[in-house]
Design a protein around this motif. Structure first.
Motif, short mmCIF file in Angstrom:
data_model
loop_
_atom_site.label_atom_id
_atom_site.label_comp_id
_atom_site.label_asym_id
_atom_site.label_seq_id
_atom_site.Cartn_x
_atom_site.Cartn_y
_atom_site.Cartn_z
N VAL A 172 18.26 -5.10 13.23
CA VAL A 172 19.01 -5.58 13.89
C VAL A 172 20.00 -5.52 13.32
O VAL A 172 19.35 -6.29 12.33
CB VAL A 172 18.85 -6.81 14.79
N SER A 173 21.26 -5.42 13.75
CA SER A 173 22.17 -5.79 12.26
C SER A 173 23.76 -6.56 13.26
O SER A 173 23.72 -6.51 14.45
CB SER A 173 22.82 -4.58 11.83
N ILE B 144 23.70 -8.05 7.98
CA ILE B 144 25.21 -8.78 8.14
C ILE B 144 26.43 -8.23 7.34
O ILE B 144 26.04 -7.91 6.55
CB ILE B 144 24.56 -10.40 7.68
N PHE B 145 27.46 -7.87 8.18
CA PHE B 145 28.38 -6.69 7.81
C PHE B 145 29.31 -7.92 7.86
O PHE B 145 29.63 -8.10 9.68
CB PHE B 145 28.59 -5.38 7.79
N PHE B 146 30.55 -7.76 7.78
CA PHE B 146 32.39 -8.90 7.77
C PHE B 146 32.74 -7.94 7.66
O PHE B 146 32.67 -7.96 6.36
CB PHE B 146 31.56 -10.27 7.43
N GLU B 147 32.83 -7.23 8.45
CA GLU B 147 34.87 -6.28 7.96
C GLU B 147 35.81 -6.42 7.82
O GLU B 147 35.99 -6.75 8.99
CB GLU B 147 34.02 -4.85 8.47
N PRO B 148 37.13 -6.22 7.47
CA PRO B 148 38.32 -6.17 7.89
C PRO B 148 38.68 -6.01 8.06
O PRO B 148 39.66 -6.42 8.88
CB PRO B 148 38.59 -6.21 5.74
N ARG C 30 30.62 1.37 9.94
CA ARG C 30 29.78 0.55 9.25
C ARG C 30 28.45 0.52 10.58
O ARG C 30 26.92 1.12 10.34
CB ARG C 30 29.72 -1.13 8.97
N ILE C 31 28.83 0.82 11.87
CA ILE C 31 27.97 0.89 12.52
C ILE C 31 27.69 2.31 12.87
O ILE C 31 25.93 2.51 12.96
CB ILE C 31 28.67 1.45 14.52
#
Length: 205
Positions: A87-88, A130-134, A142-143
């Protein structure tokens, strides 16, 4: 199997906290339905869009730990761990709010994950995933980089982006059934429903 999941309004429910904070600030009446959308629509109808925008920054920052995990999501994470499904969390989230105090929204979100997405002091989602993209575009990149077999989001417009990876199956999380005409993938109204879909696919039912 690899699953990507959006964060805001997909993992996290803000209905109660937005209603609570709006009442604290005397922005709404107590009989307004307890939902984020109700608060948003009321403030916009009153011509208070800037107040709504600032309120979002405050909730996503200072009051993040008052938000809730959607019912069934922790059970879903246990299901993925039991079956070695990766899971991401992949979210489009700016570092700071557009208006108001400059809370670090990425840090607040990670604090929420550290507090609520755990079991017996074990992180249910690996930190490396865990990724938070601007921007939405970087979210799509990222997906693709994560080679997600499925992506779960509450926004149908994410799936409609031209560069959304064709190989990734789309699941729209829509607990209030606001998108009944969605036909660009599968729509699920609960995490229990999503777990059924994953289970059928994983076990070949």
């Amino acid at each position: 199997m690899k699953i990507g999941i959006d964060f805001d309004n997909t993992i996290v429910s803000y209905d109660k906290v937005f209603h609570k904070v709006a009442l604290e600030r005397s922005l709404i009446k107590s009989n307004l339905p307890i939902s984020k959308i109700s608060v948003r629509d009321y403030l916009r109808d009153m011509g208070e869009n800037e107040i709504w925008t600032e309120l979002q920054g405050y909730v996503y920052g200072k009051r993040m730990l008052d938000a809730d995990v959607y019912s069934g999501f922790i059970n879903f994470l246990h299901f993925t761990r039991k079956n070695s499904i990766e899971v991401s969390i992949i979210s489009h989230k700016t570092v700071y709010p557009y208006l108001g105090y400059k809370y670090n929204l990425h840090d607040s979100a990670r604090d929420f994950i550290a507090k609520f997405l755990t079991s017996k002091n074990i992180n249910l989602v690996a930190e490396k995933n865990i990724f938070f993209e601007p921007t939405q575009q970087k979210k799509i990149v990222r997906i693709n980089q994560q080679s997600c077999d499925y992506f779960i989001d509450d926004l149908p417009e994410i799936f409609a982006l031209s560069d959304f990876p064709a190989k990734t199956k789309k699941i729209l999380f829509d607990p209030y059934l606001n998108n009944k005409n969605f036909n660009d993938g599968q729509m699920c109204s609960s995490w229990g429903n999503i777990q059924e879909v994953m289970s059928d696919d994983y076990f070949g039912r």
